[in-house]
Scaffold this active site. Sequence first.
Site, PDB file in Angstrom:
ATOM      1  CB  SER A 155      -1.096  -0.089   1.325  1.00 18.05           C
ATOM      2  OG  SER A 155      -1.828   0.922   1.065  1.00 18.05           O
ATOM      3  CG  ASP A 277      -7.464  -1.277  -4.100  1.00 13.29           C
ATOM      4  OD1 ASP A 277      -7.864  -0.510  -2.802  1.00 13.29           O
ATOM      5  OD2 ASP A 277      -6.099  -1.562  -3.782  1.00 13.29           O
ATOM      6  CG  HIS A 333      -5.738  -1.606  -0.189  1.00 12.12           C
ATOM      7  ND1 HIS A 333      -5.243  -1.511  -1.307  1.00 12.12           N
ATOM      8  CD2 HIS A 333      -4.835  -1.475   0.841  1.00 12.12           C
ATOM      9  CE1 HIS A 333      -3.955  -0.778  -0.943  1.00 12.12           C
ATOM     10  NE2 HIS A 333      -4.083  -0.669   0.248  1.00 12.12           N
TER      11      HIS A 333
END
Length: 355
Positions: A155, A277, A333
């Site tokens: 991330s 996501d 995610h």
Amino acid sequence: MSFLLSCFAILGHFVVAIAHDDSCDASLLQLQEKLDRSQLNFSDNPYILHFRKAETAGQKKTSQAELPIVMMHGMGDYGSNPAGMVPMQNMLAGIANTYVHSVELCSNPDQLSHCSDDDQQNGFFMTMEKQVDQFARVVRADSELYRGFNALGFSQGNTVIRGYIHKYNDPPVNTFLSIHGVLMGVNGVPDCPLTSGLCRLLTSIISHVGIYSSFVQDHLAQANYFRDAANLKAYRASCHFLPFINNEIQGPGNQNSVHKSNFESLQKLVLVMAQNDSMVHPKESEHFGYFKDGSRTELVTMRDAPWYKDDWFGLKSLDEAKKIDFYSTPGDHLRFSKEFLHELVARYFASNKPP
């Protein structure tokens, strides 16, 4: 507890900054008054990596035939997380048969580890530039990394690694594996891992003060890579981080050739995107795609984008040298299988040898 107090201190600054504005919605202040500190709970954050079973392999010292690995966690997580980053660190050490360093970002520049509270809050409240600088201090102080290393980011951690490559890259990164990274920025504030009430408060304050205001840019890391494709003039004039590493600031002296040459020196760039996501908007940023300049709806792929065609920071050069690989994972995610990670580490890190 110090993390909770720091969060409320920052929110207090935001509220004070707008409190003298008569147009400020009073509901913001009322919402803050109703918030209980117990709401600031990251333990059930869906975007922090969790391993159900801890790995037992210990850390290794590198030999002349091995290249170490450096991991950088995402926002809301921390490098010494015993439920995620630490067992993953041990798993990677076993797969690649090498030393693995899970970076912590401490508030004190002289402190390089053992700061879990700082590390977790700094993912939000330390500017990206300062995060990159602290990352550089950490890796440069580790004697195991002096010959270079492979980098694995999760991330927002990939934005830190990318910034390090552009600005420092000494010791150099050999292979950069980005899992669900916000590489080309976001066009919306990432879904907040705090409780919904606090997130609404924070989002409302940002909307009121302005994402490109100096106060927000100086206090919220995510604002430093907020790329409003429909308002590029304001973004390029006031965003403190992303436009500079992108080499997209026009005019004499604004293009940094070192940023480009450092990125071009990568031996491999591996980009992993989450197909569903909900954290990174647009998700195509994870593959260096984004919204088309001037639009908040029309997408452009990496190879059709101006930052690629004009090779702003070395992306086209890497691609033409066949040094970029693309992957995608099903789901949201940071939701991927241990088997998938094992395959990537074995393929890209286990066989890499130092120069």
